[in-house]
Every structure is written in C-alpha cells, then in structure tokens.
Motif scaffolding. Structure first.
Motif, short mmCIF file in Angstrom:
data_model
loop_
_atom_site.label_atom_id
_atom_site.label_comp_id
_atom_site.label_asym_id
_atom_site.label_seq_id
_atom_site.Cartn_x
_atom_site.Cartn_y
_atom_site.Cartn_z
N GLN A 247 0.87 -1.17 0.00
CA GLN A 247 0.00 0.00 0.00
C GLN A 247 0.92 1.23 0.00
N ILE A 248 0.66 2.14 -0.89
CA ILE A 248 1.55 3.31 -0.96
C ILE A 248 0.74 4.59 -0.91
N SER A 249 1.42 5.69 -0.70
CA SER A 249 0.73 6.96 -0.84
C SER A 249 1.52 7.83 -1.82
N SER A 291 -3.86 7.26 -1.61
CA SER A 291 -3.12 6.13 -1.05
C SER A 291 -3.89 4.85 -1.29
N ASN A 312 5.77 7.10 -1.47
CA ASN A 312 6.51 6.42 -0.40
C ASN A 312 6.75 4.95 -0.74
N THR A 314 8.44 1.56 -1.60
CA THR A 314 9.78 1.07 -1.26
C THR A 314 10.44 0.35 -2.42
C1 LIG Z 1 3.07 4.57 2.59
O1 LIG Z 1 1.81 5.16 2.84
C2 LIG Z 1 0.75 4.22 3.01
C3 LIG Z 1 -0.55 4.99 3.12
O2 LIG Z 1 -0.49 5.98 4.10
C4 LIG Z 1 1.03 3.40 4.27
O3 LIG Z 1 -0.01 2.43 4.44
C5 LIG Z 1 2.37 2.72 4.10
O4 LIG Z 1 2.70 2.01 5.28
C6 LIG Z 1 3.47 3.72 3.79
N1 LIG Z 1 4.67 2.98 3.45
C7 LIG Z 1 5.83 3.27 4.02
C8 LIG Z 1 6.98 2.45 3.57
O5 LIG Z 1 5.96 4.16 4.85
#
Ligand SMILES: *[C@@H]1O[C@H](CO)[C@@H](O)[C@H](O)[C@H]1NC(C)=O
Ligand SMILES: *[C@@H]1O[C@H](CO)[C@@H](O)[C@H](O)[C@H]1NC(C)=O
Length: 359
Positions: A247-249, A291, A312, A314
């Motif tokens: 899951q990304i934003s 997201s 964000n 990875t």
């Molecule tokens: C990126 O953002 C999403 C949504 O807020 C979150 O669920 C996820 O843990 C975040 N990933 C990282 C690697 O911080």
C-alpha cells in the motif's frame, strides 16, 4: 534539420533578453556592463567567420571565441566596457548556423549554460540559466539526481524563461513544497530554456538530455511539452512501481498556467481495475494525496501542467534508469475518455484527498 527546428523555435518564442542573430548584420545598442552570451552548436570553422564588433569597447572578435564553454560548461561572456556602445554582429553569406545571443546587465553570479547532446552539467553556485542548443531526437532537458541538503540552506526553484505570451518567469518546481524530501530522481523539463534561482550551497544535480519519465519513482517532476504557454490536449499514464501488493501513498502538487482557465483530470488507477478521477482547475493550486494499491497515475489535460510528485513506495530502481525493467512497454499515452468517476466499493482500501488554494 534538427538545428533548423531549434532556430525556428527560438525565433517564435523569442524571449526579451534573447536576440536571434538571423540577419546578415544585426546592430544592437548596449550599455556598460552588458554581458553577451553566444548560444550555438555550430562548428569552429564556421563560427570564426561570424564577427562581433563594439567600437567603443574595442571589441573586434568572432563568435567562436565566446561560444565554447569553460570546463564547467558555462559560457564566458563578452562584456561591454563603454557607455552607449553599439554591438554589430555579422553573419557570413551562405551560413545558416543558428546563433542566438542572451544578454544580461544586472544579475550577479550569473552562469549561462548551453546544453549539448552529450552535456552533463553539474551544479554551479549562482543563478543558472540553461538553453538547449542541440535537439536530440525524443530527448528532453532533465535535472537528475537532485539532492537538497537543508542543513546547508539548500533549496531549488526552477522557472521557464519569459517569452512573448508569458513575460514573467513562470515557476514550475519548488523544492520547498515538501521539506522532508531531499532526493529527486528526475525532473522532466521538455522546454528549450529554463532558469534556477541563485543558490550558493546545499544542492547537487546534473543537467543533461534524458528520456521522459514513464514510471514515477520516489520524487520528481513530470511536465507537458512547452509548459506553461503551450496548451494542448494530452493524456499520459505514468506507471507506479510497488513491492508486491504494498500500500503506498502518492502526493501530487500541480503547477498549471493560471492565466488561462482549463481543466486537468488526474486519474488514480488502483489494482482490480478501480480508478478515481479528480478534475483540477488551472486557476486553483493545491495538492492531491492518494493512497492504496496504486498502479498508475493518468494525467488528462487540455492545457499544460508541471506536477511535482512524491511517493513512499519502497520499490527500488536500477541506478540512472527512469524505466524499470519490464515497465518500458507500458503504453504511455492512453486514448480512454473515461474520467471523473468514483467507485465507492472498497473505499476503505484507498483514499484521495485534494486540498485546493486559489492562486
Ligand atoms: C506509505 O503510505 C501508506 C498509506 O499511508 C502506508 O499504508 C504505508 O505504510 C506507507 N509505506 C511506508 C513504507 O511508509
Ligand atoms: C539585451 O536585451 C534587451 C531586452 O532585455 C534588448 O532590448 C537589447 O537589444 C539586448 N542587447 C543586446 C546587446 O543584445
């Protein structure tokens, strides 16, 4: 043909401080302290036949002497040293090599860089101005591996240079929009000239020709060709790389051409065929944050845009590549006319937040 195309562009979008040296003899009044920068990709033998004279400043030379960059890639200017002088530029008969002249009298610490097909220009302290003098097929100006060290007061703001339809420099990138981000893999700059605010420390980057971004990395800039004043329909899909079903934003900060009203749809495509369209007006600025399981972001506009993005994810990318293996065949232009619809099912899995501010 390539050089002719550039020449034509410079004539059409002649910027107030750029003089295209196209007539046989060009006479320009100049003041003490005026610096002239000669922009051309012509060859040495030809440029030695293009003469430059300014009688009161005792200048009697040729363009070649000023068109060869220093080792750092910036140009050595020809400086007028007398009051009310006249610069006379003479083009030899039968030579079509494009030559244009950029002039400046007031900017301190100015660096003017011609960008050639093979250029790889590093940060230099001061105000930096870049001109594409080559036009390699399919390539665009880019800033790559931009690193901002805020502890050394680093920041970067980038502008298109003024032209007849937009007489003021037009901001298209500002590193201070998100101050917790310090690395940008690539800024796409599909225009022929741009400038960067004076910066003295805390920034590193490379300016060169590169390829359009097809896949969003962790941060960068995507831009429609000819931003801001070239307004034309476009529909481009940028893929997003994720690790598995991570899951990304993604945050998008658009810059539009606010002098003209038009709409731009930003459509976020999630896994399982779910998509969400968001219509943004050129006269509102703001940001869009989405997201979830995002696969791609589609930008469908009838005008122009420059969009700073932050993800964000990875997922990692091979160094120096904007198109990860296996992603390069993704169609970058889509013909769908679907936009601005909302699928409420599974809403808990994804969210889009748009904040808007009046420009
Ligand atoms: C990126 O953002 C999403 C949504 O807020 C979150 O669920 C996820 O843990 C975040 N990933 C990282 C690697 O911080
Ligand atoms: C310098 O630019 C100004 C416009 O800003 C123009 O009027 C002038 O002719 C130029 N001078 C030279 C010497 O190119």
């Amino acid at each position: 043909m390539k050089t002719f195309a550039l020449f034509f562009i410079l004539v059409v979008f002649v910027e107030s401080k750029i003089h295209v040296f196209d007539a046989k003899v060009t006479t320009i009044p100049a003041q003490r302290g005026t610096r002239l920068y000669f922009l051309t990709n012509g060859n040495e033998a030809d440029l030695k036949l293009f003469t430059v004279k300014a009688e009161k400043s005792h200048i009697d030379t040729n363009v070649y002497a000023y068109s060869v960059p220093r080792p750092d890639g910036s140009l050595n200017p020809l400086t007028i040293t007398a009051d009310d002088d006249t610069v006379v530029l003479t083009r030899p008969d039968g030579y079509t090599t494009p030559v244009s002249v950029y002039n400046d009298t007031f900017t301190e610490n100015l660096n003017v860089f011609p960008v050639f097909e093979k250029s790889s220009l590093q940060f230099k302290a001061g105000k930096n101005v870049y001109f594409a003098v080559d036009q390699p097929n399919g390539k665009i100006l880019t800033i790559q591996n931009l690193k901002i060290d805020r502890q050394s007061n680093g920041y970067l703001r980038a502008y298109s240079l003024p032209d007849k339809s937009e007489p003021e420099p037009y901001l298209f990138f500002d590193s201070e929009i998100k101050t917790d981000v310090s690395v940008f893999q690539q800024l796409d700059i599909p225009i022929n000239q741009f400038s960067l605010d004076p910066v003295f420390d805390g920034v590193t980057y490379t300016v060169s020709f590169g390829d359009f971004t097809k896949t969003l990395q962790t941060s960068g800039l995507i831009m429609s060709p000819g931003f801001p004043t070239t307004l034309q329909p476009s529909d481009v899909s940028y893929s997003v790389k994720r690790n598995g079903d991570e899951q990304i934003s993604i945050q998008l900060n658009p810059h539009f051409y606010s002098a003209v009203p038009y709409e731009t749809n930003i459509i976020v495509h999630y896994g399982f065929g779910v998509e969400q369209g968001n219509s943004l007006s050129s006269q509102l600025a703001g940001k869009l944050v989405a997201s979830g399981g995002i696969n791609s972001v589609e930008v469908n506009s009838i005008g122009s845009y420059a969009i700073q993005y932050f993800s964000n994810s990875t997922a990692t990318y091979s160094k120096g590549s904007t198109v990860p293996a296996g992603q390069g065949t993704t169609a970058s232009v889509m013909t769908t006319t679907k936009s601005s619809h909302f699928i409420p099912i599974g809403l808990s899995m994804f969210t889009v937040v748009i904040s808007l501010f009046i420009c």
